[in-house]
Scaffold this motif. Structure first.
Motif, short mmCIF file in Angstrom:
data_model
loop_
_atom_site.label_atom_id
_atom_site.label_comp_id
_atom_site.label_asym_id
_atom_site.label_seq_id
_atom_site.Cartn_x
_atom_site.Cartn_y
_atom_site.Cartn_z
N ASP A 1 2.00 54.49 42.93
CA ASP A 1 3.46 54.50 43.08
C ASP A 1 3.88 53.77 44.35
O ASP A 1 4.86 53.00 44.34
CB ASP A 1 3.98 55.94 43.11
N LYS A 2 3.14 54.00 45.44
CA LYS A 2 3.47 53.32 46.70
C LYS A 2 3.23 51.81 46.57
O LYS A 2 3.96 51.00 47.15
CB LYS A 2 2.65 53.91 47.85
N LEU B 1 3.51 47.26 53.46
CA LEU B 1 4.93 46.95 53.30
C LEU B 1 5.74 48.18 52.88
O LEU B 1 6.97 48.15 52.94
CB LEU B 1 5.12 45.85 52.25
N GLY B 2 5.05 49.24 52.49
CA GLY B 2 5.75 50.46 52.10
C GLY B 2 5.96 51.43 53.24
O GLY B 2 6.53 52.51 53.04
N ARG B 3 5.54 51.04 54.45
CA ARG B 3 5.71 51.93 55.60
C ARG B 3 7.18 52.06 55.98
O ARG B 3 7.93 51.08 55.94
CB ARG B 3 4.92 51.40 56.80
N ALA C 1 8.57 41.74 62.20
CA ALA C 1 7.58 40.68 62.44
C ALA C 1 6.42 40.76 61.45
O ALA C 1 5.80 39.74 61.15
CB ALA C 1 7.06 40.76 63.87
N THR C 2 6.12 41.96 60.96
CA THR C 2 5.08 42.11 59.94
C THR C 2 5.51 41.42 58.66
O THR C 2 4.75 40.67 58.05
CB THR C 2 4.79 43.60 59.67
#
Length: 309
Positions: A27-28, A137-139, A145-146
């Motif tokens: 899901d993430k 990218l789900g954080r 910048a990431t």
């Protein structure tokens, strides 16, 4: 082997997500795919993103077969790894490196993916990308910048890493030029004695890791040193060593002491503090491009882009 570069992505191009190491939350993974879709890309999720085999995202054959299929698939223009974990060294002998070289495309990931960067670089000559996984990218605290690093997929960006993201420390003065190589220290060490052994001769070596106590890094740095990897390098970039503090042993050398004992004794120009690795932000690095390390300028800069225009 002469280096080749993948083509940059165009709007509507297909990016495939695969899990060549450990499995992650499906899901993430699907939610994080939305970030790439907002860049105008078509994202497909490989079967390995829903498989589990112990701590692996499917059997070795399943993970290797999927990676081989994605490289051979002309409709797929880039391959992004879902996450790291463990297991890429197991599939390295099962990859079709001739097919990878014949179908150059963007290959993106870090951490355990380091083993594949080394293997693909050695046997396919492809410039690859040490950059944030899809799951990163789900954080909730995703640093701009990431995400910005993914621009390297879309444009022939010549990267430069100065003090914009973090202060840098000069450990050994000097300037060096060479091909950029490196990644996760644990994985680089695990390549030693294999057909995929990291080659640092005349290159700029960047290093990062996570959750490794100084005594463990001491052992790995010592092995890399005795294998000549630091002496062979032209220059060294010390990147993020997240949570690499003493825990098991109350009396310990510091990470700085271990770096001093094993890396700085090589006398090679060394600059520390780069936000590359298991950190936020996590800057992307094209592996295999020509680069320059300057302690006077406090700068690690590419001398060419990682993709074809």
């Amino acid at each position: 082997m002469e280096r080749i570069k993948p083509k940059r992505l165009l709007p509507g191009d297909t990016v495939a997500v695969t899990a060549p190491a450990s499995w992650g939350d499906r899901d993430k993974t699907e939610a994080a795919a939305g970030y790439l879709e907002r860049l105008g890309l078509n994202v497909i999720l490989g079967e390995t993103t829903r498989k589990k085999h112990g701590y692996l995202a499917g059997t070795d054959a399943e993970r290797a077969d999927e990676l081989n299929r994605l490289f051979a698939d002309e409709s797929v223009k880039a391959i992004v790894c879902a996450r790291g974990g463990y297991g890429t060294g197991r599939i390295a002998p099962m990859l079709d490196y001739a097919a990878i070289r014949a179908n150059p495309k963007i290959f993106w990931g870090y951490s355990d993916i380091t083993f594949l960067h080394s293997a693909i670089g050695r046997y396919a000559g492809l410039v690859t990308f040490h950059g944030p996984m899809l799951i990163d990218l789900g954080r909730e605290d995703l640093h701009p910048a990431t995400l910005e690093g993914f621009r390297m997929m879309l444009e022939p960006v010549v990267p430069a890493y100065g003090e914009e993201l973090s202060p840098l420390q000069v450990l050994v003065e000097g300037e060096a030029e060479g091909e950029l190589t490196g990644g996760n220290v644990s994985l680089l060490t695990s390549t030693l004695g294999t057909p995929y052994e990291i080659d640092t001769r005349g290159k700029i070596l960047f290093l990062e890791d996570i959750d490794e106590e100084p005594y463990r890094l001491d052992r790995m740095f010592n092995q890399l040193k005795q294998a000549g990897k630091f002496d062979d390098a032209a220059g060294i970039a010390i990147c993020d060593f997240h949570n690499c503090e003493p825990n098991k042993r109350k009396e310990s050398l510091t990470l700085e002491q271990v770096i001093g004992d094993h890396i700085l004794t090589s006398g090679k120009p060394t600059l520390a503090g780069f936000r590359i690795g298991h950190c936020s932000p996590n800057a992307a690095v094209p592996v295999g491009i020509r680069a320059r390390l300057s302690t006077r300028k406090k700068l690690l800069e590419g001398l060419e882009p990682g993709v074809q225009a």
